[in-house]
Motif scaffolding. Structure first.
Motif, short mmCIF file in Angstrom:
data_model
loop_
_atom_site.label_atom_id
_atom_site.label_comp_id
_atom_site.label_asym_id
_atom_site.label_seq_id
_atom_site.Cartn_x
_atom_site.Cartn_y
_atom_site.Cartn_z
N THR A 72 -31.20 31.99 11.68
CA THR A 72 -30.95 31.24 10.45
C THR A 72 -30.27 32.11 9.40
O THR A 72 -29.46 31.63 8.61
CB THR A 72 -32.27 30.66 9.89
OG1 THR A 72 -32.87 29.82 10.88
CG2 THR A 72 -32.02 29.84 8.64
N ARG A 73 -30.56 33.40 9.45
CA ARG A 73 -29.97 34.33 8.49
C ARG A 73 -28.61 34.84 8.93
O ARG A 73 -27.77 35.19 8.10
CB ARG A 73 -30.93 35.51 8.28
CG ARG A 73 -30.43 36.62 7.39
CD ARG A 73 -31.56 37.49 6.88
NE ARG A 73 -32.45 37.92 7.94
CZ ARG A 73 -32.27 39.01 8.69
NH1 ARG A 73 -31.19 39.77 8.51
NH2 ARG A 73 -33.13 39.35 9.62
N ASN A 74 -28.36 34.87 10.24
CA ASN A 74 -27.17 35.55 10.75
C ASN A 74 -26.20 34.66 11.52
O ASN A 74 -25.30 35.17 12.19
CB ASN A 74 -27.59 36.72 11.64
CG ASN A 74 -28.28 37.83 10.87
OD1 ASN A 74 -27.68 38.46 10.01
ND2 ASN A 74 -29.55 38.04 11.16
N TYR A 75 -26.32 33.34 11.41
CA TYR A 75 -25.48 32.44 12.20
C TYR A 75 -23.99 32.54 11.86
O TYR A 75 -23.13 32.17 12.66
CB TYR A 75 -25.94 30.99 12.04
CG TYR A 75 -25.72 30.40 10.66
CD1 TYR A 75 -24.53 29.75 10.33
CD2 TYR A 75 -26.71 30.50 9.68
CE1 TYR A 75 -24.33 29.22 9.07
CE2 TYR A 75 -26.52 29.96 8.42
CZ TYR A 75 -25.34 29.32 8.12
OH TYR A 75 -25.13 28.80 6.86
N LYS A 76 -23.65 33.07 10.69
CA LYS A 76 -22.24 33.16 10.29
C LYS A 76 -21.50 34.30 10.99
O LYS A 76 -20.28 34.36 10.94
CB LYS A 76 -22.13 33.34 8.78
CG LYS A 76 -22.66 32.17 7.97
CD LYS A 76 -22.55 32.46 6.48
CE LYS A 76 -23.18 31.38 5.63
NZ LYS A 76 -23.12 31.69 4.19
N PHE A 77 -22.25 35.20 11.60
CA PHE A 77 -21.61 36.35 12.25
C PHE A 77 -21.02 35.95 13.59
O PHE A 77 -21.72 35.37 14.44
CB PHE A 77 -22.62 37.49 12.43
CG PHE A 77 -22.98 38.17 11.14
CD1 PHE A 77 -22.13 39.11 10.57
CD2 PHE A 77 -24.15 37.86 10.48
CE1 PHE A 77 -22.46 39.74 9.38
CE2 PHE A 77 -24.50 38.47 9.29
CZ PHE A 77 -23.64 39.42 8.74
N ASN A 78 -19.77 36.27 13.79
CA ASN A 78 -19.07 35.90 15.01
C ASN A 78 -19.24 36.99 16.06
O ASN A 78 -18.34 37.79 16.32
CB ASN A 78 -17.58 35.66 14.71
CG ASN A 78 -16.82 35.20 15.94
OD1 ASN A 78 -17.40 34.72 16.89
ND2 ASN A 78 -15.51 35.38 15.92
N VAL A 79 -20.41 37.02 16.66
CA VAL A 79 -20.67 37.99 17.73
C VAL A 79 -21.15 37.23 18.97
O VAL A 79 -21.51 36.05 18.89
CB VAL A 79 -21.74 39.03 17.31
CG1 VAL A 79 -21.22 39.88 16.17
CG2 VAL A 79 -23.05 38.36 16.93
N SER A 80 -21.13 37.89 20.10
CA SER A 80 -21.47 37.23 21.36
C SER A 80 -22.96 36.93 21.46
O SER A 80 -23.78 37.53 20.75
CB SER A 80 -21.05 38.13 22.53
OG SER A 80 -21.88 39.29 22.57
N LEU A 81 -23.30 36.02 22.36
CA LEU A 81 -24.71 35.72 22.60
C LEU A 81 -25.43 36.94 23.16
O LEU A 81 -26.62 37.16 22.86
CB LEU A 81 -24.85 34.55 23.58
CG LEU A 81 -24.34 33.18 23.10
CD1 LEU A 81 -24.72 32.11 24.11
CD2 LEU A 81 -24.90 32.83 21.72
#
Length: 265
Positions: free
Chosen positions: A168-177
């Motif tokens: 919920t805090r980090n969903y904006k980061f475009n990193v891999s699963l």
């Protein structure tokens, strides 16, 4: 070969995952950083440690003098060897901040000045001086801020943490699963399984929808432009962002903006 850099578009600016501890000194310019919790602004003369295994976004701020960071990446093998040699002890409680500010000091300023003669190529240090200068900097940092030992000499992998709070805090980061799984202390399969239990959705679908919902809010309520927000929300391509937005809301970001203008007349 460990490297440092002062290019106006360094690789670290494109990174959202910090793989190793990084010492950052701003010789020129200014930068704003965001770690999912806090924003920090660093200006010329400021220094900090960016902690490994963290997520961060970087925004260059306008500056007439240009942008010149000096970076030292402390990888784990070097830190382990340093600890064996010098016997540094973790006698302090580690800071939880992603970016730890280093106080201005004559030692830091003198060190930065001393590094200049050893620049080589794209801000690489001459190999003959590399280990010496890295060791010198680390001694200075620990002398001025002993509490850094608890941060720099922590070699354990990230432990299992609250998945719902983290995502919920980090969903904006475009990193891999894979990266999300690692940072939450899980294997990829365990991450997907726990994610499904908590959110009743797949990670990929949830991430896209969460980012699109935030985009709708920013455009509708904050009057922001899609071209200004799509990258910060984790989308790599503006046209794909617009297409996904329309798939979810039945209109493109531009059509939403036009609809708002029409309603306000």
């Amino acid at each position: 070969m460990r490297t440092i850099a002062d290019d106006t578009r360094t690789n670290i600016l494109g990174e959202q995952f910090i793989p190793d501890h990084v010492f950052i000194y701003l010789a020129k310019g200014a930068i704003r950083v965001f770690d999912g919790n806090k924003s920090h602004t660093f200006k010329a003369g400021d220094a900090c440690i960016a902690r490994k295994n963290r997520l961060a976004k970087y925004e260059l701020l306008d500056s007439k003098e240009g942008f010149e960071p000096i970076l030292f990446c402390f990888d784990e093998p070097f830190l382990q060897e340093f600890q064996k040699k010098h016997g540094s002890e973790q006698t302090y409680v580690a800071s939880t901040d992603t970016f730890i500010k280093i106080p201005n000091s004559d030692l830091i300023k003198s060190f930065i000045k001393s590094v200049k003669p050893y620049y080589k190529g794209v801000m690489q240090l001459d190999e003959a001086f590399e280990d010496v200068k890295y060791e010198e900097l680390l001694i200075i940092l620990l002398k001025s801020q002993p509490g850094l030992a608890a941060v720099l000499f922590e070699f354990r992998k990230p432990g299992k943490i609250d998945l719902e709070e983290f995502m919920t805090r980090n969903y904006k980061f475009n990193v891999s699963l894979n990266r999300f799984a690692y940072l939450t202390g899980r294997s990829l399969s365990s991450f997907k399984r726990d994610f499904k239990t908590i959110f009743n959705d797949t990670p990929n679908h949830w991430l896209v929808q969460k980012r699109l919902e935030e985009a709708y809010f920013l455009i509708d309520k904050k009057n922001q432009k899609s071209s200004d927000i799509y990258l910060s929300l984790g989308f790599e391509d503006l046209s794909h962002f617009s297409y996904s937005f329309k798939q979810s809301f039945g209109m493109t970001p531009t059509e939403l903006t036009d609809k708002k203008k029409e309603a306000s007349r």
